[in-house]
Design a protein around this motif. Structure first.
Motif, short mmCIF file in Angstrom:
data_model
loop_
_atom_site.label_atom_id
_atom_site.label_comp_id
_atom_site.label_asym_id
_atom_site.label_seq_id
_atom_site.Cartn_x
_atom_site.Cartn_y
_atom_site.Cartn_z
N THR A 172 32.99 16.46 75.80
CA THR A 172 31.72 16.10 75.18
C THR A 172 31.30 14.68 75.54
OG1 THR A 172 32.18 17.62 73.37
CG2 THR A 172 30.48 15.97 72.99
N ASP A 173 32.27 13.79 75.75
CA ASP A 173 31.94 12.44 76.22
C ASP A 173 31.12 12.52 77.51
OD1 ASP A 173 33.47 11.18 74.19
OD2 ASP A 173 35.30 11.45 75.37
N ILE A 174 31.57 13.39 78.41
CA ILE A 174 30.89 13.52 79.70
C ILE A 174 29.59 14.29 79.56
CG2 ILE A 174 31.09 14.44 82.04
CD1 ILE A 174 34.05 13.91 81.95
N MET A 175 29.56 15.29 78.70
CA MET A 175 28.35 16.07 78.52
C MET A 175 27.19 15.22 77.99
SD MET A 175 28.76 19.26 79.42
CE MET A 175 27.57 20.23 78.50
N ALA A 176 27.50 14.31 77.07
CA ALA A 176 26.45 13.51 76.43
C ALA A 176 26.29 12.12 77.03
CB ALA A 176 26.74 13.37 74.93
N GLY A 177 27.37 11.58 77.58
CA GLY A 177 27.41 10.19 77.99
C GLY A 177 26.28 9.72 78.89
N PRO A 178 25.91 10.44 79.94
CA PRO A 178 24.84 9.96 80.82
C PRO A 178 23.52 9.70 80.12
CG PRO A 178 26.10 11.66 81.93
CD PRO A 178 26.58 11.64 80.50
N TRP A 179 23.16 10.54 79.13
CA TRP A 179 21.90 10.34 78.39
C TRP A 179 22.04 9.23 77.36
CZ3 TRP A 179 23.54 14.83 80.47
CH2 TRP A 179 22.64 15.48 81.33
N ASN A 195 19.25 1.63 78.22
CA ASN A 195 18.42 0.87 79.15
C ASN A 195 17.02 1.48 79.28
OD1 ASN A 195 19.10 3.02 81.23
ND2 ASN A 195 21.08 1.98 81.14
N VAL A 196 16.92 2.74 79.67
CA VAL A 196 15.61 3.36 79.89
C VAL A 196 14.83 3.49 78.58
CG1 VAL A 196 14.43 5.47 80.63
CG2 VAL A 196 16.39 4.59 81.94
N LEU A 197 15.42 4.12 77.56
CA LEU A 197 14.70 4.30 76.29
C LEU A 197 14.48 2.97 75.59
CD1 LEU A 197 16.10 7.57 74.69
CD2 LEU A 197 14.03 7.24 76.04
N ILE A 253 17.87 12.85 65.04
CA ILE A 253 18.44 14.02 64.37
C ILE A 253 19.50 14.67 65.26
CG2 ILE A 253 17.90 16.37 63.60
CD1 ILE A 253 15.18 15.25 62.65
N ALA A 254 19.23 14.76 66.55
CA ALA A 254 20.21 15.33 67.48
C ALA A 254 21.48 14.48 67.52
CB ALA A 254 19.61 15.45 68.87
N LEU A 255 21.33 13.16 67.51
CA LEU A 255 22.49 12.28 67.52
C LEU A 255 23.29 12.41 66.23
CD1 LEU A 255 20.81 9.12 69.08
CD2 LEU A 255 22.60 10.52 70.14
N ALA A 289 15.38 16.47 73.64
CA ALA A 289 14.77 15.43 72.81
C ALA A 289 14.63 14.12 73.59
CB ALA A 289 15.60 15.20 71.56
N PHE A 290 15.62 13.80 74.40
CA PHE A 290 15.57 12.59 75.23
C PHE A 290 14.32 12.62 76.11
CE2 PHE A 290 16.26 10.46 79.24
CZ PHE A 290 16.89 9.27 78.92
N TYR A 291 14.11 13.73 76.81
CA TYR A 291 12.98 13.79 77.74
C TYR A 291 11.64 13.88 77.01
CZ TYR A 291 16.30 14.31 81.56
OH TYR A 291 17.29 14.08 82.47
#
Length: 271
Positions: free
Chosen positions: A191-198, A204-206, A157-159, A135-137
């Motif tokens: 899960t912090d690490i799995m999701a954190g980078p996005w 910033n990017v979005l 919705i994913a969040l 969804a991010f991309y």
């Protein structure tokens, strides 16, 4: 939202800020070498895990010899003769978790004695990989305003789904690692690490390219604050300009931006 148009900026090849300081501290040879670009969220997953688990590593420049598809991250394991390699961020994280079990006193997962708690973490991770990241991309690469609106809704919705799973883990298991930093603890979780980078790139990017704002709920905001300020995460983050420059090609959906971008455009699963 940025209205300046595509300026043709290229992705950065060297980390900046705290991330650059961390790279310099890991220039000496070690048994494990981490290969990866400075802006890639899949790389940051592994990088944060290495920092949190306290596993010695080196971070140099080469890539293709450890990743057959040319994708980052990749690990070279020098304790073998000849050296062996691993790729795919989730696989590498699982390897590091297993390695830490005998090498350090840290873990990203609930204990083996609580298989239900570990299963809840796997549910969280599955949602991140299957729903949140695509969804991010899709949102970032969408060019039509209607598609951008749909992309933003898909990401929300994913969040919502992820926060519901974190709430469930907090209710149903005692070990805080099943809900990571969401559980107000000081220990970063899987899960912090799995999701954190996005989630970090959403700030910033979005925000810059799609005027996107993450949910403003008190608990959600506090979770992100704990996550982004955690030393293991913070020291792998570059300055904002690196991300804005490096993701401009995604925001304007330039042809052949990356294998990830191509997969999103063609409707395939992520490589």
């Amino acid at each position: 939202m940025s209205t300046r148009g595509d300026s043709g900026k290229r992705y950065h090849r060297e980390a900046t800020g705290l991330a650059l300081d961390t790279v310099k501290k890991h220039s000496a040879e070690e048994d494990i070498t981490l290969f990866g670009s400075c802006f890639c969220p899949f790389v940051q997953r592994v990088w944060v895990a290495l920092e949190y688990l306290g596993i010695p590593y080196q971070k140099p420049k080469e890539l293709l010899e450890v990743s057959p598809k040319g994708l980052v991250p990749g690990l070279k394991l020098h304790k073998y003769d000849p050296p062996r390699s691993l790729n795919e961020s989730t696989v590498i994280m699982e390897y590091l978790e297993d390695l830490a079990a005998s090498a350090t006193d840290r873990s990203l997962l609930p204990p083996l004695s609580d298989p239900y708690a570990r299963a809840l973490v796997r549910l969280q991770s599955d949602l991140v990989n299957r729903a949140l990241i695509p969804a991010f991309y899709r949102f970032l690469q969408a060019q039509d305003p209607t598609e951008q609106i749909a992309g933003g809704q898909e990401l929300r919705i994913a969040l919502e789904g992820l926060t519901a799973l974190l709430e469930r883990a907090e209710r149903e298991v005692e070990d805080g690692r099943a809900a990571g930093l969401w559980n107000k603890g000081g220990e970063i979780g899987w899960t912090d690490i799995m999701a954190g980078p996005w989630l970090f790139r959403a700030t910033n990017v979005l925000k810059h390219y799609r005027a996107f704002e993450l949910p403003q709920g008190e608990k959600f905001t506090a979770w992100l604050d704990r996550l982004f300020k955690h030393p293991a995460f913070e020291k792998t983050c570059s300055t904002e300009d690196l991300y804005l420059d490096s993701y401009e090609r995604y925001a304007y959906n330039r042809p052949n931006t990356s294998q990830v971008a191509n997969a999103i455009n063609s409707g395939r699963g992520l490589p």
